[in-house]
Enzyme design. Structure first.
Site, mmCIF file in Angstrom:
data_model
loop_
_atom_site.group_PDB
_atom_site.id
_atom_site.type_symbol
_atom_site.label_atom_id
_atom_site.label_comp_id
_atom_site.label_asym_id
_atom_site.label_seq_id
_atom_site.Cartn_x
_atom_site.Cartn_y
_atom_site.Cartn_z
ATOM 1 N N HIS A 162 68.698 42.362 49.282
ATOM 2 C CA HIS A 162 67.346 42.728 49.719
ATOM 3 C C HIS A 162 67.033 44.143 49.275
ATOM 4 O O HIS A 162 67.923 44.993 49.184
ATOM 5 C CB HIS A 162 67.189 42.602 51.244
ATOM 6 C CG HIS A 162 68.250 43.328 52.022
ATOM 7 N ND1 HIS A 162 69.518 42.814 52.203
ATOM 8 C CD2 HIS A 162 68.252 44.532 52.645
ATOM 9 C CE1 HIS A 162 70.244 43.656 52.917
ATOM 10 N NE2 HIS A 162 69.496 44.720 53.189
ATOM 11 N N GLY A 218 76.264 51.012 53.074
ATOM 12 C CA GLY A 218 75.452 50.818 54.272
ATOM 13 C C GLY A 218 74.847 49.430 54.394
ATOM 14 O O GLY A 218 73.921 49.220 55.189
ATOM 15 N N GLN A 219 75.373 48.469 53.637
ATOM 16 C CA GLN A 219 74.821 47.116 53.710
ATOM 17 C C GLN A 219 75.319 46.409 54.962
ATOM 18 O O GLN A 219 76.526 46.354 55.217
ATOM 19 C CB GLN A 219 75.233 46.307 52.465
ATOM 20 C CG GLN A 219 74.596 44.922 52.431
ATOM 21 C CD GLN A 219 74.920 44.150 51.149
ATOM 22 O OE1 GLN A 219 75.767 44.570 50.349
ATOM 23 N NE2 GLN A 219 74.243 43.037 50.963
HETATM 24 P P1 AMP Z 1 71.031 46.684 55.166
HETATM 25 O O1 AMP Z 1 71.661 47.518 56.240
HETATM 26 O O2 AMP Z 1 70.638 47.427 53.945
HETATM 27 O O3 AMP Z 1 71.878 45.456 54.881
HETATM 28 O O4 AMP Z 1 69.648 46.180 55.773
HETATM 29 C C1 AMP Z 1 69.531 45.101 56.656
HETATM 30 C C2 AMP Z 1 68.210 45.267 57.338
HETATM 31 O O5 AMP Z 1 67.858 44.016 57.905
HETATM 32 C C3 AMP Z 1 68.207 46.293 58.469
HETATM 33 O O6 AMP Z 1 67.227 47.294 58.191
HETATM 34 C C4 AMP Z 1 67.849 45.460 59.712
HETATM 35 O O7 AMP Z 1 67.014 46.146 60.585
HETATM 36 C C5 AMP Z 1 67.161 44.264 59.096
HETATM 37 N N1 AMP Z 1 67.220 43.038 59.866
HETATM 38 C C6 AMP Z 1 68.299 42.494 60.476
HETATM 39 N N2 AMP Z 1 67.968 41.320 61.048
HETATM 40 C C7 AMP Z 1 66.661 41.118 60.782
HETATM 41 C C8 AMP Z 1 65.732 40.072 61.107
HETATM 42 N N3 AMP Z 1 66.085 39.001 61.841
HETATM 43 N N4 AMP Z 1 64.438 40.198 60.682
HETATM 44 C C9 AMP Z 1 64.071 41.281 59.944
HETATM 45 N N5 AMP Z 1 64.900 42.283 59.609
HETATM 46 C C10 AMP Z 1 66.172 42.206 60.017
#
Ligand code: AMP
Ligand code: ZN
Length: 114
Positions: free
Chosen positions: A100, A93-94
């Site tokens: 992060h 799910g990345q």
């Molecule tokens: P993942 O799906 O584990 O890679 O998580 C990526 C996360 O980054 C998701 O929960 C998004 O909502 C978040 N995200 C994407 N772009 C941004 C941004 N510009 N600022 C803060 N969060 C973000």
């Protein structure tokens, strides 16, 4: 992904704005733009690493400890409990290829996840 195209690297440099919760020790914590819980914070290393699997090849245990400790310190503020999530790869799910840790809190989180 080239780190020059990485949105989280751009957040680290300030090129893309974000709500920074705290910063220090090579780690930055920001509010997630699409929160999945009342508290949804992302904790990431300032240095670009694609994910935790890539990190095992290039990073150190100290780097991981700093990241997890920073995430746990944020989670600990929520007496009801919290969840740390590290999505890795497509099936994990990345969606952003910069390591992060999600800190989720403020509601009961069900298990198993979807
Ligand atoms: P993942 O799906 O584990 O890679 O998580 C990526 C996360 O980054 C998701 O929960 C998004 O909502 C978040 N995200 C994407 N772009 C941004 C941004 N510009 N600022 C803060 N969060 C973000
Ligand atoms: Zn990056």
């Amino acid at each position: 992904m080239d780190k020059n195209d990485c949105i989280f690297c751009k957040i680290v440099t300030g090129e893309i704005p974000a709500k920074v919760v705290e910063r220090g020790d090579g780690v930055i914590a920001i509010e997630d733009v699409n929160p999945q819980a009342p508290v949804h914070i992302l904790v990431l290393p300032e240095k670009h690493v694609a994910n935790i699997a890539a990190h095992t090849a290039s990073g150190t245990s100290d780097d991981v400890a700093r990241l997890m400790r920073a995430a746990a310190k944020i989670g600990e503020k929520h007496a009801g409990g919290f969840r740390l999530v590290v999505n890795t790869g497509a099936d994990g799910g990345q969606t952003v290829d910069h390591l992060h840790v999600h800190v989720l809190a403020g509601r009961h989180l069900s298990w198993p996840p979807g």
